[in-house]
Design a protein around this motif. Structure first.
Motif, PDB file in Angstrom:
ATOM      1  N   ALA A  52      40.949  51.217  14.017  1.00  0.00           N
ATOM      2  CA  ALA A  52      40.094  50.676  14.411  1.00  0.00           C
ATOM      3  C   ALA A  52      38.907  50.593  15.232  1.00  0.00           C
ATOM      4  O   ALA A  52      37.748  50.685  14.842  1.00  0.00           O
ATOM      5  CB  ALA A  52      40.125  50.314  12.817  1.00  0.00           C
ATOM      6  N   PHE A  53      39.081  50.350  16.179  1.00  0.00           N
ATOM      7  CA  PHE A  53      37.985  49.494  17.131  1.00  0.00           C
ATOM      8  C   PHE A  53      38.863  49.397  18.581  1.00  0.00           C
ATOM      9  O   PHE A  53      40.094  49.033  18.441  1.00  0.00           O
ATOM     10  CB  PHE A  53      37.675  48.338  16.865  1.00  0.00           C
ATOM     11  N   TRP A  54      38.179  49.955  19.256  1.00  0.00           N
ATOM     12  CA  TRP A  54      38.822  49.859  20.945  1.00  0.00           C
ATOM     13  C   TRP A  54      37.868  49.262  21.745  1.00  0.00           C
ATOM     14  O   TRP A  54      37.057  50.249  21.892  1.00  0.00           O
ATOM     15  CB  TRP A  54      39.433  51.130  21.211  1.00  0.00           C
ATOM     16  N   GLU A  55      38.561  49.126  23.229  1.00  0.00           N
ATOM     17  CA  GLU A  55      37.551  48.135  23.752  1.00  0.00           C
ATOM     18  C   GLU A  55      37.922  47.961  24.980  1.00  0.00           C
ATOM     19  O   GLU A  55      39.874  47.493  24.948  1.00  0.00           O
ATOM     20  CB  GLU A  55      37.052  47.224  23.527  1.00  0.00           C
ATOM     21  N   VAL A  56      37.870  48.447  25.934  1.00  0.00           N
ATOM     22  CA  VAL A  56      38.809  48.452  27.464  1.00  0.00           C
ATOM     23  C   VAL A  56      37.254  47.413  28.555  1.00  0.00           C
ATOM     24  O   VAL A  56      36.652  48.073  28.777  1.00  0.00           O
ATOM     25  CB  VAL A  56      39.115  50.268  28.378  1.00  0.00           C
ATOM     26  N   SER A  57      37.871  47.136  29.390  1.00  0.00           N
ATOM     27  CA  SER A  57      37.035  45.829  30.316  1.00  0.00           C
ATOM     28  C   SER A  57      37.425  46.403  31.787  1.00  0.00           C
ATOM     29  O   SER A  57      38.827  46.090  31.739  1.00  0.00           O
ATOM     30  CB  SER A  57      36.774  44.441  29.807  1.00  0.00           C
ATOM     31  N   GLY A  58      37.419  45.936  32.556  1.00  0.00           N
ATOM     32  CA  GLY A  58      37.934  45.863  33.426  1.00  0.00           C
ATOM     33  C   GLY A  58      37.030  45.037  34.536  1.00  0.00           C
ATOM     34  O   GLY A  58      36.569  43.958  34.150  1.00  0.00           O
ATOM     35  N   SER A  67      32.903  45.294  31.227  1.00  0.00           N
ATOM     36  CA  SER A  67      32.704  46.321  30.040  1.00  0.00           C
ATOM     37  C   SER A  67      32.652  47.280  29.877  1.00  0.00           C
ATOM     38  O   SER A  67      31.745  48.347  30.754  1.00  0.00           O
ATOM     39  CB  SER A  67      31.753  45.483  28.986  1.00  0.00           C
ATOM     40  N   MET A  68      33.930  47.995  29.759  1.00  0.00           N
ATOM     41  CA  MET A  68      33.784  49.482  30.228  1.00  0.00           C
ATOM     42  C   MET A  68      33.529  50.602  28.928  1.00  0.00           C
ATOM     43  O   MET A  68      32.931  51.449  29.904  1.00  0.00           O
ATOM     44  CB  MET A  68      35.020  49.553  30.851  1.00  0.00           C
ATOM     45  N   HIS A  69      33.905  50.174  28.333  1.00  0.00           N
ATOM     46  CA  HIS A  69      33.256  51.239  27.338  1.00  0.00           C
ATOM     47  C   HIS A  69      34.399  50.184  25.687  1.00  0.00           C
ATOM     48  O   HIS A  69      35.318  49.933  25.336  1.00  0.00           O
ATOM     49  CB  HIS A  69      34.212  52.372  26.778  1.00  0.00           C
ATOM     50  N   HIS A  70      33.960  50.385  24.726  1.00  0.00           N
ATOM     51  CA  HIS A  70      34.035  50.806  23.655  1.00  0.00           C
ATOM     52  C   HIS A  70      33.765  51.654  22.430  1.00  0.00           C
ATOM     53  O   HIS A  70      32.940  52.267  22.323  1.00  0.00           O
ATOM     54  CB  HIS A  70      33.343  49.142  22.824  1.00  0.00           C
ATOM     55  N   ALA A  71      35.387  52.064  21.561  1.00  0.00           N
ATOM     56  CA  ALA A  71      34.743  53.192  20.931  1.00  0.00           C
ATOM     57  C   ALA A  71      35.267  52.830  19.485  1.00  0.00           C
ATOM     58  O   ALA A  71      36.983  52.336  19.614  1.00  0.00           O
ATOM     59  CB  ALA A  71      35.419  54.032  21.512  1.00  0.00           C
ATOM     60  N   ALA A  72      35.668  53.757  18.670  1.00  0.00           N
ATOM     61  CA  ALA A  72      36.321  53.794  17.260  1.00  0.00           C
ATOM     62  C   ALA A  72      37.513  54.994  17.638  1.00  0.00           C
ATOM     63  O   ALA A  72      36.703  55.587  17.692  1.00  0.00           O
ATOM     64  CB  ALA A  72      35.281  54.011  15.832  1.00  0.00           C
ATOM     65  N   CYS A  73      38.367  55.353  17.454  1.00  0.00           N
ATOM     66  CA  CYS A  73      39.589  56.054  18.337  1.00  0.00           C
ATOM     67  C   CYS A  73      40.494  56.576  16.733  1.00  0.00           C
ATOM     68  O   CYS A  73      41.317  57.230  16.625  1.00  0.00           O
ATOM     69  CB  CYS A  73      40.229  55.561  18.954  1.00  0.00           C
ATOM     70  N   ALA A  74      39.912  56.472  15.482  1.00  0.00           N
ATOM     71  CA  ALA A  74      40.415  56.447  14.401  1.00  0.00           C
ATOM     72  C   ALA A  74      39.845  57.998  13.621  1.00  0.00           C
ATOM     73  O   ALA A  74      38.420  58.185  14.532  1.00  0.00           O
ATOM     74  CB  ALA A  74      41.081  55.502  13.792  1.00  0.00           C
ATOM     75  N   SER A 148      42.262  46.049  27.802  1.00  0.00           N
ATOM     76  CA  SER A 148      42.706  46.849  26.212  1.00  0.00           C
ATOM     77  C   SER A 148      42.822  46.252  25.439  1.00  0.00           C
ATOM     78  O   SER A 148      43.639  45.805  25.021  1.00  0.00           O
ATOM     79  CB  SER A 148      43.430  47.864  26.342  1.00  0.00           C
ATOM     80  N   PHE A 149      41.739  46.000  24.581  1.00  0.00           N
ATOM     81  CA  PHE A 149      42.601  45.214  23.480  1.00  0.00           C
ATOM     82  C   PHE A 149      41.600  46.675  21.882  1.00  0.00           C
ATOM     83  O   PHE A 149      40.486  47.357  22.237  1.00  0.00           O
ATOM     84  CB  PHE A 149      40.765  44.573  23.126  1.00  0.00           C
ATOM     85  N   ALA A 150      42.476  46.104  21.051  1.00  0.00           N
ATOM     86  CA  ALA A 150      42.173  47.809  20.202  1.00  0.00           C
ATOM     87  C   ALA A 150      42.753  46.637  18.381  1.00  0.00           C
ATOM     88  O   ALA A 150      43.535  46.227  18.632  1.00  0.00           O
ATOM     89  CB  ALA A 150      43.331  48.611  20.321  1.00  0.00           C
ATOM     90  N   ALA A 151      42.440  46.599  17.618  1.00  0.00           N
ATOM     91  CA  ALA A 151      42.037  46.266  16.543  1.00  0.00           C
ATOM     92  C   ALA A 151      42.969  47.248  15.255  1.00  0.00           C
ATOM     93  O   ALA A 151      42.269  48.727  15.487  1.00  0.00           O
ATOM     94  CB  ALA A 151      40.966  45.781  15.622  1.00  0.00           C
ATOM     95  N   HIS A 152      43.655  47.119  14.802  1.00  0.00           N
ATOM     96  CA  HIS A 152      44.718  48.272  13.750  1.00  0.00           C
ATOM     97  C   HIS A 152      44.667  48.445  12.245  1.00  0.00           C
ATOM     98  O   HIS A 152      45.140  46.761  12.654  1.00  0.00           O
ATOM     99  CB  HIS A 152      46.622  48.942  14.781  1.00  0.00           C
ATOM    100  N   VAL A 153      43.984  49.207  12.292  1.00  0.00           N
ATOM    101  CA  VAL A 153      44.902  48.341  10.234  1.00  0.00           C
ATOM    102  C   VAL A 153      45.447  49.521   9.752  1.00  0.00           C
ATOM    103  O   VAL A 153      45.795  51.129  10.022  1.00  0.00           O
ATOM    104  CB  VAL A 153      43.065  48.473   8.905  1.00  0.00           C
TER     105      VAL A 153
END
Length: 463
Positions: A52-58, A67-74, A148-153
């Motif tokens: 439901a949420f995806w964020e990548v940081s470097g 902070s590199m990007h954040h997006a919904a990938c579902a 990388s941080f991602a939240a899943h439901v």
């Protein structure tokens, strides 16, 4: 990228309530002679479909996080966690079609970083990958840490699908021992933290160790790109799985009566029969008030509970008789919220509390009856705000700027889409809207209420 294998790679899977958080840290080193400008980060198929949420940081060597990007990938938006983790609202996608996420990013100086969906050669079906252009090209021999941080439901599936009174709710989670990566990996470790130490079974690819509710897979030795190893954990999770469904549309609506409780669908954990949505209406009055109303069709999507339900037994031992019962919800409102109400199809529900805090207003909402596995309840929650807290005069004469929260007030729920309708005062014209994300369906209309002549202009935004 032209990078050497990362010296180490670690993945942390945290299961709390109905959300599964995955945090991955890897280190890339440019072993070539030319600068490397991009990095590719992927999610393995078993979890990518539920993100439901995806964020990548470097982080460069010795540098601050970027902070590199954040997006919904579902394929749809899910509302997760409420105010537990203050993060940007994910960019949603209609569940009937699969759209690539619109990825945005910002670097240390506020500059936008280029990002794009990526399909690296050899990627397994269902793998989600994104290519991120680094803020500064990685020189020869330099390293960069990518997190990388991602939240899943909906990643946890009730097993068994139905339980009896007093039985805990058991769920199954599928993931991978190793990370989906287009790079060679020297060593990697995956740690899984479960909500309960009662683990029925779990994958035991050596070396694997379990300490209470923590499972550690690895460290595993060097692996080639796209080396996936399916894993599974079967454990107790008594958190209520609260989903929001649209009223009507073909699914049987369950209520809190024993008669209807017996007519429960055989597989309540299956994909929804109707589109899950939250309907939110924000009406601006001429007289200095803004009314906000939200309609929820709640469903406990956990394991269906069989047998009769007793109010007396529940009140005597609510957690013992039905451990995964949903007793109440929490809503966080802006400071200054007033005139709150909570009602269902019968009428006003008075078993709720409001707590005023310095920076917000917290409402504890208790439905008329608790929700056990498979039951549904429709409720309406509303409040008002002083117009001065959300509106201000524009730079041009006669212009008014309205800034209102977009996300629903209630947290710890899962919703596939969100509909927000702005009802403006009669006579408002030349309406413009500004959103922090794209892929929003916008429509206009007119709503006629008491004493109106031509009606009030409306702006509906659907995610």
């Amino acid at each position: 990228m032209g990078a050497d294998p990362p010296p180490s790679l670690s993945s942390q899977i945290d299961v709390h309530k109905q959300v599964v958080d995955v945090r991955t840290l890897l280190t890339l080193k440019n072993g070539g002679s030319a600068p490397a400008a991009t990095a590719i980060v992927c999610e393995e198929p078993a979890l990518a479909a539920h993100a439901a949420f995806w964020e990548v940081s470097g982080r460069g060597r010795g540098g601050a996080p970027r902070s590199m990007h954040h997006a919904a990938c579902a394929s749809s938006l899910r509302r997760v966690g409420g105010a537990r983790r203050p993060r940007p609202v994910p960019r949603p996608q209609p569940p009937s079609r699969s759209l690539p996420p619109q990825v945005s990013a910002a670097g240390d100086g506020g500059a936008t970083l280029k990002t794009a969906l990526a399909t690296p050669p050899g990627a397994p079906n269902g793998t989600a990958c994104v290519s991120v252009t680094l803020e500064k090209a990685l020189g020869a021999g330099e390293t960069v840490e990518v997190e990388s941080f991602a939240a899943h439901v909906r990643a946890q599936v009730p097993r068994p699908a139905s339980i009896s009174r007093g039985e805990p709710q058991r769920v199954a989670l599928r993931y991978s021992h190793t990370l989906a990566s287009p790079y060679d990996v020297l060593e990697q470790t995956t740690k899984v933290t479960l909500p309960d130490a009662r683990v029925e079974a779990h994958s035991e690819r050596p070396p694997t160790a379990r300490d209470g509710k923590e499972i550690t897979h690895g460290p595993y030795p060097a692996a080639a790109p796209w080396t996936l190893s399916p894993a599974m954990a079967h454990y107790v999770n008594n958190a209520p799985f609260v989903h929001v469904r649209e009223r009507g549309g073909g699914g049987r609506r369950r209520t809190g009566t024993a008669a209807n409780e017996k007519k429960r669908d055989p597989q309540p954990h299956s994909p929804p029969l109707v589109q899950a949505t939250v309907a939110r209406e924000i009406e601006v009055s001429h007289w200095g008030n803004v009314r906000v109303e939200e309609v929820y069709e709640l469903e406990h999507a956990g394991a269906a509970v069989t047998g009769e339900w007793s109010r007396a037994a529940h009140d005597a031992d609510p957690r013992g008789a039905w451990p995964s019962t949903l007793v109440g919800l929490r809503a966080i409102l802006p400071a200054g919220a007033r005139w709150t109400y909570f009602k269902d199809e019968i009428g006003n529900v008075s078993t709720s509390n409001v707590r005023v805090k310095p920076a917000s207003v917290e409402a504890l909402l208790r439905p008329r009856y608790p929700l056990i596995g498979g039951w549904r309840a429709r409720c309406v929650f509303g409040h008002s705000l002083p117009l001065a807290t959300v509106a201000e005069r524009g730079a041009k004469a006669g212009r008014v700027k309205l800034v209102v929260p977009f996300a629903p007030s209630v947290g710890d729920i899962v919703a596939d889409s969100l509909s927000v309708t702005l009802v403006l005062p009669e006579g408002a014209h030349k309406v413009r809207h500004y959103l922090p994300f794209q892929e929003v369906e916008v429509s206009t209309g007119v709503k006629k209420t008491y004493l109106d002549t031509v009606g009030r202009p409306t702006l509906t935004l659907r995610l």
